[in-house]
Scaffold this active site. Sequence first.
Site, PDB file in Angstrom:
ATOM      1  N   ASP A 193       0.832  -1.204   0.000  1.00 53.56           N
ATOM      2  CA  ASP A 193       0.000   0.000   0.000  1.00 53.56           C
ATOM      3  C   ASP A 193       0.870   1.259   0.000  1.00 53.56           C
ATOM      4  OD1 ASP A 193      -2.795   1.021   0.419  1.00 53.56           O
ATOM      5  OD2 ASP A 193      -1.900   1.876   2.218  1.00 53.56           O
ATOM      6  N   GLU A 253       1.896  -0.339  -4.897  1.00 56.65           N
ATOM      7  CA  GLU A 253       0.931   0.677  -5.308  1.00 56.65           C
ATOM      8  C   GLU A 253       1.682   1.993  -5.476  1.00 56.65           C
ATOM      9  OE1 GLU A 253      -3.212   2.834  -3.819  1.00 56.65           O
ATOM     10  OE2 GLU A 253      -1.564   2.490  -2.441  1.00 56.65           O
TER      11      GLU A 253
HETATM   12  C1  GLC Z   1      -4.110   3.169  -0.572  1.00 51.81           C
HETATM   13  C2  GLC Z   1      -5.347   2.311  -0.527  1.00 51.81           C
HETATM   14  C3  GLC Z   1      -6.505   3.168  -0.141  1.00 51.81           C
HETATM   15  C4  GLC Z   1      -6.229   3.750   1.223  1.00 51.81           C
HETATM   16  C5  GLC Z   1      -4.914   4.509   1.218  1.00 51.81           C
HETATM   17  C6  GLC Z   1      -4.472   4.850   2.602  1.00 51.81           C
HETATM   18  O1  GLC Z   1      -4.173   4.124  -1.568  1.00 51.81           O
HETATM   19  O2  GLC Z   1      -5.525   1.674  -1.755  1.00 51.81           O
HETATM   20  O3  GLC Z   1      -7.704   2.466  -0.130  1.00 51.81           O
HETATM   21  O4  GLC Z   1      -7.259   4.613   1.598  1.00 51.81           O
HETATM   22  O5  GLC Z   1      -3.897   3.727   0.669  1.00 51.81           O
HETATM   23  O6  GLC Z   1      -4.111   3.662   3.272  1.00 51.81           O
END
Ligand code: GLC
Length: 515
Positions: A193, A253
Amino acid sequence: MTQWWRDAVVYQIYPRSFADGNGDGTGDFAGALARLPYLAELGVDAVWFSPFYPSPLADGGYDVADYCDVDPRFGTLADFDTFVAAAAGHGIRVIVDIVPNHCSSAHPAFQAALAAEPGSPERDLFIFRDAPNNWQSLFGGPAWTQTPDGQWYLHLFDSSQPDWNWANPAVPAMFEKVLRFWLDRGVAGLRVDVAHGLFKDPELPDVPDPTPSDRPSPWFHRPELVAHYATWRAILDSYPEDVFPGRRTAVGEFWGDEITHLEPYFIPGGMPQAFNFFLFQTAWDAAALRHTITASLALTEGSDVVAPWVISNHDVMRPVSRYGAPAPAHSDAEVDVALGTRRARAAALLLLALPGSAYVYQGEELGLPEFLDIPAADRDDPVYRRSQGARLGRDGCRVPIPWSCTAQPYGFTEGTSTWLPQPSGWGSLTVEAQLADPSSTLTLYRQAIAGRPRGEFAWLDGYDLAFTRGDDFACVLNLGAEPVPLPAHESLLLASDAITDDVLPQDTAVWLRLR
Ligand code: GLC
């Protein structure tokens, strides 16, 4: 050893909304276990679970209070193990979500930090300062919150999500243990994440423009990340083959404002995969999509890092609603669902014909639209709350999956209500209805996943958006108003909509066998 993830199709499960096994209206492992045959028949290689850890669920579980357990709402660690073993029986690997940028304010380490003195080792696990700088939260409002003793702590997201201090070696050491905990339990991979976050400029400087963005900044895309992910890669590679052949993987991500922001991660020995979010950020326009695909392929060319294609996930508007409205829609009335569905089906054939891996978000294969008209009182996303409703947030793509029947809760739960409301009128979109319909979006996804091409990619001259894979496969899209004659072909493999007279109408895609 094989890198199974190079051309895998991975299915994203948002656990609260996939399937409920205990009747409380929230999805769980028991529900997911019961739906494993569905996933096997869909033909996916792996599932990625969004967080299921103990959490106050202030940000849907991306606010983690314990990285090494299962929230009782979703089941137990034993239920998780049961799912992993059963999934393996279907040839499906499991990927878990690691959230290293921040935790929940309910995490014992943050509670200990609040209880400790300014300057203490407990506080040094997080980013406490005597005065805030001008950074803004990505969810809206300031990125700092004051504690009762006057100090401030940094949170790039909600105030309930304090950022870890990655400059303190105790933090990477703790996360190594978390990684090993899940890898030892047999997971095939990790989704990381906010992978472009973690490290911060130690000076915490004010910035000229604090508007949140994904460009390199004192909080995103810091140079320390590249060496850091090499250490995680070494951990992944240290695991031997087990039930499945090949190594363990991780997918980061990484958001960027431009594709070039991702370049530093495409190096040998780094994070094995970096999400490519540019496909769904590109307008429904042939030239723009072609440009994005060319730039994406250039990024991965010659690198062993894979950049999985994505057209939806739990953070963005569902494709049907995104492609079915001229501008970001704020209510269901603004969406032309028929148009959006037509385009989303064409986009699916594009997604699954491109070279490399693809991630499919639960409900995408059903062509679900975003549920935009969720009543304010039922909304859950902190984005909605922190922006005082100015941003609708992401609840509309997180609505519990319709499995069967013609009315809510559409077979999602044995109970009567669901944690987020479902709209009426989804009876024809249920899994049950679509399995019985050879022209449904679910059928299209099943056929496309089963028939994905593997050959070399090349653009097909003479078309706005068409390419071949090897000598005998072509994918052709027509986004323009004028019908397009199909190239000479032996057979039509798949079409996103009805095709007559070998002519491709607007907003349609086909897969062709060329010889
Ligand atoms: C990432 C996740 C999202 C979350 C954010 C903070 O972008 O995909 O859903 O709100 O991180 O953890």
